[in-house]
Write an enzyme that holds these catalytic residues in place. Structure first.
Site, PDB file in Angstrom:
ATOM      1  N   ASP A 117      -0.245  -7.776 -10.093  1.00  0.00           N
ATOM      2  CA  ASP A 117       0.586  -7.380  -8.698  1.00  0.00           C
ATOM      3  C   ASP A 117       1.611  -6.266  -9.049  1.00  0.00           C
ATOM      4  O   ASP A 117       2.487  -6.737  -9.630  1.00  0.00           O
ATOM      5  CB  ASP A 117       1.147  -8.548  -8.275  1.00  0.00           C
ATOM      6  CG  ASP A 117       1.717  -8.542  -7.048  1.00  0.00           C
ATOM      7  OD1 ASP A 117       1.908  -7.447  -6.637  1.00  0.00           O
ATOM      8  OD2 ASP A 117       2.251  -9.396  -6.237  1.00  0.00           O
ATOM      9  N   ASP A 125       2.416  -6.902 -17.565  1.00  0.00           N
ATOM     10  CA  ASP A 125       1.186  -6.545 -16.898  1.00  0.00           C
ATOM     11  C   ASP A 125       0.860  -4.936 -17.443  1.00  0.00           C
ATOM     12  O   ASP A 125      -0.299  -4.796 -17.676  1.00  0.00           O
ATOM     13  CB  ASP A 125       1.420  -6.360 -15.540  1.00  0.00           C
ATOM     14  CG  ASP A 125       1.180  -7.776 -14.841  1.00  0.00           C
ATOM     15  OD1 ASP A 125       0.640  -8.611 -15.317  1.00  0.00           O
ATOM     16  OD2 ASP A 125       1.807  -8.149 -13.712  1.00  0.00           O
ATOM     17  N   ASN A 144      -4.655   4.783  -6.443  1.00  0.00           N
ATOM     18  CA  ASN A 144      -4.835   4.454  -5.077  1.00  0.00           C
ATOM     19  C   ASN A 144      -3.984   3.118  -4.567  1.00  0.00           C
ATOM     20  O   ASN A 144      -3.720   3.289  -3.294  1.00  0.00           O
ATOM     21  CB  ASN A 144      -6.588   3.903  -5.013  1.00  0.00           C
ATOM     22  CG  ASN A 144      -6.724   3.385  -3.831  1.00  0.00           C
ATOM     23  OD1 ASN A 144      -6.940   4.091  -2.783  1.00  0.00           O
ATOM     24  ND2 ASN A 144      -6.829   2.257  -3.861  1.00  0.00           N
ATOM     25  N   SER A 198      -0.646  10.438   1.993  1.00  0.00           N
ATOM     26  CA  SER A 198      -0.766  10.065   3.557  1.00  0.00           C
ATOM     27  C   SER A 198      -0.145  11.024   4.378  1.00  0.00           C
ATOM     28  O   SER A 198       0.783  11.696   3.982  1.00  0.00           O
ATOM     29  CB  SER A 198      -0.263   8.676   3.796  1.00  0.00           C
ATOM     30  OG  SER A 198      -0.095   8.311   5.110  1.00  0.00           O
ATOM     31  N   TYR A 211       7.336   3.234   4.125  1.00  0.00           N
ATOM     32  CA  TYR A 211       6.102   3.671   3.583  1.00  0.00           C
ATOM     33  C   TYR A 211       6.006   5.175   3.750  1.00  0.00           C
ATOM     34  O   TYR A 211       5.712   5.953   2.595  1.00  0.00           O
ATOM     35  CB  TYR A 211       5.046   3.436   4.381  1.00  0.00           C
ATOM     36  CG  TYR A 211       3.658   3.714   4.400  1.00  0.00           C
ATOM     37  CD1 TYR A 211       2.882   3.139   3.111  1.00  0.00           C
ATOM     38  CD2 TYR A 211       2.937   4.655   5.102  1.00  0.00           C
ATOM     39  CE1 TYR A 211       1.454   3.684   2.834  1.00  0.00           C
ATOM     40  CE2 TYR A 211       1.832   5.238   4.659  1.00  0.00           C
ATOM     41  CZ  TYR A 211       1.029   4.565   3.609  1.00  0.00           C
ATOM     42  OH  TYR A 211      -0.329   4.917   3.499  1.00  0.00           O
ATOM     43  N   SER A 246     -10.083   0.577   7.004  1.00  0.00           N
ATOM     44  CA  SER A 246      -9.619  -0.260   6.132  1.00  0.00           C
ATOM     45  C   SER A 246      -8.933  -1.579   6.695  1.00  0.00           C
ATOM     46  O   SER A 246      -8.458  -1.189   7.528  1.00  0.00           O
ATOM     47  CB  SER A 246      -9.027   0.470   5.020  1.00  0.00           C
ATOM     48  OG  SER A 246      -7.814   0.665   5.175  1.00  0.00           O
TER      49      SER A 246
HETATM   50  N1  LIG Z   1      -6.486   3.533   5.020  1.00  0.00           N
HETATM   51  C1  LIG Z   1      -5.606   4.616   5.742  1.00  0.00           C
HETATM   52  O1  LIG Z   1      -5.828   4.943   6.742  1.00  0.00           O
HETATM   53  C2  LIG Z   1      -4.847   5.321   4.649  1.00  0.00           C
HETATM   54  C3  LIG Z   1      -4.539   6.438   5.151  1.00  0.00           C
HETATM   55  C4  LIG Z   1      -3.872   7.189   4.222  1.00  0.00           C
HETATM   56  C5  LIG Z   1      -3.396   6.702   2.938  1.00  0.00           C
HETATM   57  N2  LIG Z   1      -4.206   5.618   2.342  1.00  0.00           N
HETATM   58  C6  LIG Z   1      -3.973   5.271   1.171  1.00  0.00           C
HETATM   59  O2  LIG Z   1      -4.961   4.765   0.719  1.00  0.00           O
HETATM   60  C7  LIG Z   1      -4.688   4.046  -0.268  1.00  0.00           C
HETATM   61  C8  LIG Z   1      -5.759   2.765  -0.178  1.00  0.00           C
HETATM   62  O3  LIG Z   1      -5.461   2.161   0.895  1.00  0.00           O
HETATM   63  P1  LIG Z   1      -6.721   1.297   1.682  1.00  0.00           P
HETATM   64  O4  LIG Z   1      -6.385   1.575   3.169  1.00  0.00           O
HETATM   65  O5  LIG Z   1      -7.641   1.195   1.062  1.00  0.00           O
HETATM   66  O6  LIG Z   1      -5.809  -0.104   1.428  1.00  0.00           O
HETATM   67  P2  LIG Z   1      -6.357  -1.673   1.342  1.00  0.00           P
HETATM   68  O7  LIG Z   1      -7.637  -1.748   2.276  1.00  0.00           O
HETATM   69  O8  LIG Z   1      -5.358  -2.472   1.880  1.00  0.00           O
HETATM   70  O9  LIG Z   1      -6.700  -2.153  -0.142  1.00  0.00           O
HETATM   71  C9  LIG Z   1      -5.515  -1.990  -0.988  1.00  0.00           C
HETATM   72  C10 LIG Z   1      -6.135  -2.087  -2.298  1.00  0.00           C
HETATM   73  O10 LIG Z   1      -4.903  -2.487  -3.266  1.00  0.00           O
HETATM   74  C11 LIG Z   1      -4.989  -3.677  -3.678  1.00  0.00           C
HETATM   75  N3  LIG Z   1      -3.520  -3.960  -3.731  1.00  0.00           N
HETATM   76  C12 LIG Z   1      -2.669  -4.030  -2.542  1.00  0.00           C
HETATM   77  N4  LIG Z   1      -1.284  -4.456  -2.964  1.00  0.00           N
HETATM   78  C13 LIG Z   1      -1.552  -4.661  -4.428  1.00  0.00           C
HETATM   79  C14 LIG Z   1      -0.554  -5.111  -5.277  1.00  0.00           C
HETATM   80  N5  LIG Z   1       0.785  -4.860  -5.107  1.00  0.00           N
HETATM   81  N6  LIG Z   1      -1.003  -4.899  -6.692  1.00  0.00           N
HETATM   82  C15 LIG Z   1      -2.186  -4.614  -7.071  1.00  0.00           C
HETATM   83  N7  LIG Z   1      -3.143  -4.252  -6.078  1.00  0.00           N
HETATM   84  C16 LIG Z   1      -2.640  -4.237  -5.123  1.00  0.00           C
HETATM   85  C17 LIG Z   1      -5.894  -4.533  -2.949  1.00  0.00           C
HETATM   86  O11 LIG Z   1      -6.341  -5.790  -3.589  1.00  0.00           O
HETATM   87  P3  LIG Z   1      -5.806  -6.982  -3.648  1.00  0.00           P
HETATM   88  O12 LIG Z   1      -5.349  -7.573  -2.250  1.00  0.00           O
HETATM   89  O13 LIG Z   1      -6.786  -8.024  -4.320  1.00  0.00           O
HETATM   90  O14 LIG Z   1      -4.560  -6.963  -4.716  1.00  0.00           O
HETATM   91  C18 LIG Z   1      -6.806  -3.581  -2.340  1.00  0.00           C
HETATM   92  O15 LIG Z   1      -7.762  -3.393  -3.419  1.00  0.00           O
HETATM   93  C19 LIG Z   1      -3.307   3.560  -0.327  1.00  0.00           C
HETATM   94  O16 LIG Z   1      -2.482   4.088  -1.243  1.00  0.00           O
HETATM   95  C20 LIG Z   1      -2.954   4.087   1.144  1.00  0.00           C
HETATM   96  O17 LIG Z   1      -1.451   4.421   1.329  1.00  0.00           O
HETATM   97  C21 LIG Z   1      -4.715   5.047   3.368  1.00  0.00           C
END
Ligand SMILES: NC(=O)c1ccc[n+]([C@@H]2O[C@H](COP(=O)([O-])OP(=O)(O)OC[C@H]3O[C@@H](n4cnc5c(N)ncnc54)[C@H](OP(=O)(O)O)[C@@H]3O)[C@@H](O)[C@H]2O)c1
Length: 339
Positions: A117, A125, A144, A198, A211, A246
């Site tokens: 985490d 870790d 990511n 982002s 954020y 997502s």
């Molecule tokens: N989706 C969007 O619209 C969007 C837009 C711009 C940028 N982004 C960026 O893209 C990246 C991925 O976003 P996403 O939308 O794919 O997010 P997501 O669907 O919420 O997935 C997040 C991933 O990170 C892991 N995670 C979350 N908190 C964690 C922690 N404290 N320690 C270890 N692992 C952790 C989660 O798995 P576990 O829960 O198993 O830990 C999951 O695998 C992020 O950096 C986000 O800011 C996303």
């Protein structure tokens, strides 16, 4: 002495000033046309750096936040491209399932998983991660992992724990993992460090202030790092993403503006190094086509109107907050009825 233009009589100083502004206007227009041409070519035509330029088949990719969403797609697509993968996130069972999915469809690919985490920021870790990657040539690092706010919230009302978790996960986590892989990449004189940014970092985003700030920090950090290590043969690329389907975005249905994780990652891996619609930012890009055009509009047309843009962003996030609060209240009442 007087000059006549279209039967308008101008004195010589007036004609010089008019000519000066005419040339200035022409240069500005020509610059914007050439910039738009670059945006279109970079987004729709020019391929990015090939993945094979960062390491041969069988070298390793390390993906943080790999078990879900965008990170999971990076893991699947990099494995398909021939990289062994180190998968890191909190939930061991999800990592295990992903590892099985990868190895069952790519028999020559090896995987390692680490449940940690990032928000806890534990030295132990990072020691476990260092031990896992010690003898591996990490050719690709995908920074990511990221956390956003549960829902848009005024900064003053945001629980301290959420604020801390966002900063520690998004910023400190990324810095610490990158520090672990840099020495190996420097020694091999190649590698890719790709960090997920982002539009929240491009545009100050009210009600997602922490954020937004964390992604703005990553933007500058990644760009500065890119310039430092470019001469060592390491590519550092910062992704400016708008909304992608997502769990984090809470958007389930993909559209041309909100791509699926799969399509988004596919475009990202095909455009590494391309700036696309990212105007004025070095070593950064908006690989998904509609995000590229949107970024070009905001950064070209919107930036002179910063106050207006941030205010519109506030209005939009106030509406999202109101809808989210209404939904939470509806669910609370339904749950109460059910008990
Ligand atoms: N989706 C969007 O619209 C969007 C837009 C711009 C940028 N982004 C960026 O893209 C990246 C991925 O976003 P996403 O939308 O794919 O997010 P997501 O669907 O919420 O997935 C997040 C991933 O990170 C892991 N995670 C979350 N908190 C964690 C922690 N404290 N320690 C270890 N692992 C952790 C989660 O798995 P576990 O829960 O198993 O830990 C999951 O695998 C992020 O950096 C986000 O800011 C996303």
């Amino acid at each position: 002495m007087a000059v006549s233009i279209n039967s308008v009589q101008l004195s010589l100083p007036q004609a010089i000033i008019a000519g000066f502004f005419l040339v200035l206007g022409f240069l500005y227009f020509a610059f914007q046309i050439s910039e738009l041409t670059r945006v279109l070519l970079s987004t729709f035509v020019t391929p990015g750096k090939p993945l094979t330029s960062f390491g041969p088949r069988g070298s390793w990719a390390l993906i943080t936040g790999a078990s879900d969403g965008i990170g999971k797609q990076y893991a699947l697509q990099l494995a398909k491209a021939g990289f062994n993968v180190v998968l890191v996130s909190r939930t061991e069972s999800k990592l295990h399932n992903l590892s099985l999915e990868i190895t069952s469809s790519n028999s020559d690919i090896r995987t390692e998983i680490l449940a940690m985490d990032f928000s806890k920021n534990l030295g132990s870790d990072y020691e476990r991660l260092a031990a896992i990657i010690k003898d591996k040539d990490i050719a690709v690092l995908i920074n990511n992992v990221g956390q956003s706010h549960d829902l848009p919230v005024p900064y003053a009302e945001d629980p301290e724990e959420e604020v801390n978790n966002i900063i520690i996960t998004n910023c400190i986590g990324t810095l610490r993992v990158t520090r672990l892989v840099l020495p190996g990449m420097s020694a091999r004189k190649c590698g890719l460090i790709l960090t997920m940014g982002s539009f929240g970092g491009l545009l100050p985003t009210p009600l997602l202030a922490t954020y937004s700030g964390s992604k703005a920090f990553l933007q500058n950090w990644s760009t500065a790092l890119a310039a430092e290590v470019e001469a060592l043969g390491i590519t550092v690329y910062f992704i400016q993403a708008y909304i992608v389907t997502s769990a984090m975005s809470k958007v389930k249905r993909s559209t041309y503006m909100f791509p699926s994780e799969k399509d988004f990652v596919k475009s990202t891996l095909a455009k590494i190094g391309n700036r696309c619609g990212s105007v004025g930012y070095a070593f950064s890009g908006t690989p998904w086509w509609s995000h590229a055009l949107f970024a070009w509009c905001i950064l070209t047309v919107g930036y002179p109107f910063g106050h207006f843009v941030v205010h519109q962003n506030l209005v939009m996030h106030k509406k999202i907050r109101a809808r989210a609060l209404k939904k939470a209240e509806r669910m609370r009442l339904e749950a109460k009825k059910g008990t």
